[in-house]
Design a protein around this motif. Sequence first.
Motif, PDB file in Angstrom:
ATOM      1  N   ALA A  43       0.829  -1.205   0.000  1.00 26.85           N
ATOM      2  CA  ALA A  43       0.000   0.000   0.000  1.00 26.85           C
ATOM      3  C   ALA A  43       0.861   1.252   0.000  1.00 26.85           C
ATOM      4  N   ASN A  44       0.266   2.386  -0.286  1.00 32.26           N
ATOM      5  CA  ASN A  44       0.961   3.678  -0.181  1.00 32.26           C
ATOM      6  C   ASN A  44       1.563   3.797   1.212  1.00 32.26           C
ATOM      7  N   GLY A  45       2.831   4.194   1.246  1.00 30.26           N
ATOM      8  CA  GLY A  45       3.478   4.427   2.532  1.00 30.26           C
ATOM      9  C   GLY A  45       4.001   3.182   3.220  1.00 30.26           C
ATOM     10  N   SER A  46       3.935   2.027   2.555  1.00 29.55           N
ATOM     11  CA  SER A  46       4.382   0.787   3.208  1.00 29.55           C
ATOM     12  C   SER A  46       5.902   0.661   3.233  1.00 29.55           C
ATOM     13  N   GLY A  47       6.615   1.491   2.463  1.00 29.10           N
ATOM     14  CA  GLY A  47       8.077   1.476   2.522  1.00 29.10           C
ATOM     15  C   GLY A  47       8.759   0.983   1.265  1.00 29.10           C
ATOM     16  N   LYS A  48       8.017   0.866   0.166  1.00 24.36           N
ATOM     17  CA  LYS A  48       8.579   0.312  -1.065  1.00 24.36           C
ATOM     18  C   LYS A  48       9.714   1.180  -1.618  1.00 24.36           C
ATOM     19  N   SER A  49       9.422   2.470  -1.769  1.00 23.29           N
ATOM     20  CA  SER A  49      10.460   3.380  -2.292  1.00 23.29           C
ATOM     21  C   SER A  49      11.651   3.436  -1.350  1.00 23.29           C
ATOM     22  N   THR A  50      11.361   3.462  -0.064  1.00 22.65           N
ATOM     23  CA  THR A  50      12.444   3.514   0.922  1.00 22.65           C
ATOM     24  C   THR A  50      13.337   2.293   0.771  1.00 22.65           C
ATOM     25  N   LEU A  51      12.726   1.128   0.567  1.00 20.85           N
ATOM     26  CA  LEU A  51      13.525  -0.095   0.426  1.00 20.85           C
ATOM     27  C   LEU A  51      14.424  -0.008  -0.805  1.00 20.85           C
ATOM     28  N   ALA A  85      14.260   6.381 -10.515  1.00 22.47           N
ATOM     29  CA  ALA A  85      13.564   6.889  -9.342  1.00 22.47           C
ATOM     30  C   ALA A  85      12.075   7.007  -9.619  1.00 22.47           C
ATOM     31  N   GLN A  86      11.327   7.143  -8.533  1.00 23.10           N
ATOM     32  CA  GLN A  86       9.875   7.187  -8.662  1.00 23.10           C
ATOM     33  C   GLN A  86       9.408   8.420  -9.425  1.00 23.10           C
ATOM     34  N   ARG A  87       9.919   9.553  -9.028  1.00 23.41           N
ATOM     35  CA  ARG A  87       9.507  10.777  -9.718  1.00 23.41           C
ATOM     36  C   ARG A  87      10.764  11.470 -10.186  1.00 23.41           C
ATOM     37  N   ALA A 200       5.782  -1.651  -7.771  1.00 26.60           N
ATOM     38  CA  ALA A 200       4.588  -1.472  -8.599  1.00 26.60           C
ATOM     39  C   ALA A 200       3.348  -1.468  -7.731  1.00 26.60           C
ATOM     40  N   HIS A 201       2.301  -0.881  -8.266  1.00 25.99           N
ATOM     41  CA  HIS A 201       0.991  -1.012  -7.624  1.00 25.99           C
ATOM     42  C   HIS A 201       0.160  -2.060  -8.332  1.00 25.99           C
ATOM     43  N   GLU A 202       0.320  -2.145  -9.629  1.00 20.48           N
ATOM     44  CA  GLU A 202      -0.293  -3.242 -10.360  1.00 20.48           C
ATOM     45  C   GLU A 202       0.656  -3.637 -11.482  1.00 20.48           C
ATOM     46  N   GLY A 260      -3.386   4.509  -8.029  1.00 18.85           N
ATOM     47  CA  GLY A 260      -2.376   5.453  -8.488  1.00 18.85           C
ATOM     48  C   GLY A 260      -1.786   6.186  -7.311  1.00 18.85           C
ATOM     49  N   LYS A 261      -0.912   7.099  -7.637  1.00 18.71           N
ATOM     50  CA  LYS A 261      -0.295   7.897  -6.600  1.00 18.71           C
ATOM     51  C   LYS A 261      -1.337   8.833  -5.993  1.00 18.71           C
ATOM     52  N   ALA A 262      -1.122   9.122  -4.708  1.00 15.38           N
ATOM     53  CA  ALA A 262      -2.023  10.049  -4.044  1.00 15.38           C
ATOM     54  C   ALA A 262      -1.869  11.425  -4.657  1.00 15.38           C
TER      55      ALA A 262
HETATM   56  N1  LIG Z   1      11.981  12.051   4.450  1.00 18.99           N
HETATM   57  C1  LIG Z   1      11.019  11.453   5.168  1.00 18.99           C
HETATM   58  N2  LIG Z   1      10.813  11.802   6.456  1.00 18.99           N
HETATM   59  C2  LIG Z   1       9.856  11.209   7.186  1.00 18.99           C
HETATM   60  N3  LIG Z   1       9.068  10.221   6.720  1.00 18.99           N
HETATM   61  C3  LIG Z   1       9.228   9.846   5.451  1.00 18.99           C
HETATM   62  C4  LIG Z   1      10.217  10.427   4.603  1.00 18.99           C
HETATM   63  N4  LIG Z   1      10.150   9.835   3.394  1.00 18.99           N
HETATM   64  C5  LIG Z   1       9.166   8.918   3.484  1.00 18.99           C
HETATM   65  N5  LIG Z   1       8.622   8.922   4.707  1.00 18.99           N
HETATM   66  C6  LIG Z   1       7.529   8.066   5.187  1.00 18.99           C
HETATM   67  O1  LIG Z   1       7.956   6.734   5.080  1.00 18.99           O
HETATM   68  C7  LIG Z   1       6.868   5.884   4.742  1.00 18.99           C
HETATM   69  C8  LIG Z   1       7.239   5.026   3.572  1.00 18.99           C
HETATM   70  O2  LIG Z   1       7.395   5.859   2.427  1.00 18.99           O
HETATM   71  P1  LIG Z   1       7.704   5.230   1.003  1.00 18.99           P
HETATM   72  O3  LIG Z   1       7.796   6.357   0.045  1.00 18.99           O
HETATM   73  O4  LIG Z   1       8.847   4.310   1.110  1.00 18.99           O
HETATM   74  O5  LIG Z   1       6.377   4.383   0.761  1.00 18.99           O
HETATM   75  P2  LIG Z   1       5.879   3.663  -0.567  1.00 18.99           P
HETATM   76  O6  LIG Z   1       5.455   2.287  -0.168  1.00 18.99           O
HETATM   77  O7  LIG Z   1       6.881   3.752  -1.639  1.00 18.99           O
HETATM   78  O8  LIG Z   1       4.586   4.516  -0.897  1.00 18.99           O
HETATM   79  P3  LIG Z   1       3.899   4.894  -2.311  1.00 18.99           P
HETATM   80  O9  LIG Z   1       3.180   3.673  -2.772  1.00 18.99           O
HETATM   81  O10 LIG Z   1       2.966   5.985  -1.924  1.00 18.99           O
HETATM   82  O11 LIG Z   1       4.987   5.349  -3.249  1.00 18.99           O
HETATM   83  C9  LIG Z   1       5.689   6.803   4.508  1.00 18.99           C
HETATM   84  O12 LIG Z   1       4.868   6.791   5.654  1.00 18.99           O
HETATM   85  C10 LIG Z   1       6.308   8.154   4.308  1.00 18.99           C
HETATM   86  O13 LIG Z   1       5.448   9.167   4.764  1.00 18.99           O
END
Ligand SMILES: Nc1ncnc2c1ncn2[C@@H]1O[C@H](COP(=O)(O)OP(=O)(O)OP(=O)(O)O)[C@@H](O)[C@H]1O
Length: 262
Positions: A43-51, A85-87, A200-202, A260-262
Amino acid sequence: MTSHSVPPVIDATGVTVDLGGTQVLRGVDLRVMPGEFVTILGANGSGKSTLVRALVGLLPHRGSIELFGTPLGRFTDHQRVGYMAQRPEAFSGVPATVTEVVVSGALSRRPRFGWPSRADRTSAADLIERVGLADLAKRPITHLSGGQQQRAHIARALVADPDLVVMDEPMAGIDAHSAEVFAGLLGELDERGTAIVMVAHELGPMAPLVDRAVHLDRGLVEYEGPALGPGTHDHAHDHAHSSEPTVTRPVPAEGPLPGGKA
Ligand SMILES: Nc1ncnc2c1ncn2[C@@H]1O[C@H](COP(=O)(O)OP(=O)(O)OP(=O)(O)O)[C@@H](O)[C@H]1O
């Protein structure tokens, strides 16, 4: 394809990332072998981009990450990794043309900075054609639509022929036809033995290519297992009903729907 003598392309253990005082990743393990196509869902915010950002060395982390058998801190073969990158950042100043953006992806293959070779330009032109931007190749990239810019960045990530491609939502903003074209490109990479990690989302037309899906939930791996067969519907939801999943944590029956993206 996989061999005990060949190190994983990615070997990540206990990856933990804190952002803004919040633990965004909470001990994620991920291993990707050469030639594997792994998708990161959630889901959005689950940490995918961070990973994926942590995996390519863009974020400080705790835990262990090795690329091609080398700890990330000592990894210098950056040309082996194509990252999208994502964006993609908007260009400032004089905008580069589509061709310049794509060719710049090939320059990372070079030991030292230099002008693109004829081969670089040929590869770039081929990819620009493949992503359907041939008519726009000389246009400044900022004059393109969001989806067209996304296609140019896809071509840029692929032009250096990397051994690992990491893409953060490459399908965002591209239309159905472009998605099919993109799936064809990834299919070729897959056949060549390139490892692919894609947020990906889908999955759409990518679904038949995916070997394994990793589903994140609030910074943890909620599910990891084989991808299902051909299909264009919600992969994450499918996993909740798969007959042969390797479930590392229980998967809620009501999985997040693609969006999609929020
Ligand atoms: N620089 C930051 N400081 C604080 N929190 C952050 C930062 N960047 C991301 N987050 C938080 O970390 C969590 C994971 O973000 P991430 O972008 O990895 O999610 P995602 O799964 O890729 O989401 P999406 O599907 O919306 O792209 C989110 O709750 C986001 O708000």
